[in-house]
Design a protein around this motif. Sequence first.
Motif: not given
Length: 250
Positions: A161-170, A173-182
């Motif tokens: 969980r991230f405090e903003s959607t751009p942070l989740a997408i970042k 991009e960095n490979g820290g998560v495998d997918a984003v749902v938004a």
Amino acid sequence: MNTKKLGFLASVLFASLMFSTHANAAKVYQVATDAAYAPFESLNSKKEVVGFSVDILEAIAQKTGMKIKFINTPWEGIFATLPNGDRDMVISSVTITPERKQSMDFSEPYFEAKQLIAVNKKSKVSKFTDLKTIKVGVQTGTTGDEVIQKLQGKTSPNIKRFESTPLAIKELENGGVDAVVADNGVVVNFVSNNPKSNLKIIDDATFAKEYYGIAVKKGNKALIEQINKGLAAIKADGTYEKIYTKYFGK
Ligand code: ARG
């Protein structure tokens, strides 16, 4: 009481009445928005809040004679600003849900949305259920968060969980998560504006329709009526369509 005194009292009463109606007309409605959600609400280079939601509410305000002021407000805690009186409205691509309706009131919908999945171009993910056991980034407390909880379970360690959607997408991009749902609008906007990010979009037929509403303090019927009136007016006279086309095309 002599007439002089009466006259004085009357003028005091008149003055205070004038003042109160004047003060009411001059009320500036404080509007909370998490301005990290382009193209709906974001900050431009001058740090002004801009976007589809902003244009919509500004058009509504113009129709109804309301004065409004947008205040960039973190998503976490954004709804608590209504009952405590810090803000009069929240316009922040907020999906109208039965749970939220218990603690706040919503306008008529101003936008139809749904969830989408963003993954790396090389990802093997092709449908929602492929996210069952991989790391998924979401903005805390959004409908994206709710959707992934249903698949993985509330306490899944793979929900990041991230405090903003751009942070989740970042993080994607960095490979820290495998997918984003938004929300679709935000995912499409990001992927098309950032071709170098190497992301692709996955749609899934199981994602339900969502509707964005403007939220006010529970019980503030007068304000909801005013907003709905303005919204109906901008839909009727073509203003809504003009704004829609500006951001999303025909
Ligand atoms: N529509 C989603 C929800 O209501 C996400 C909204 C997030 N909005 C924002 N400005 N960050 O949960």
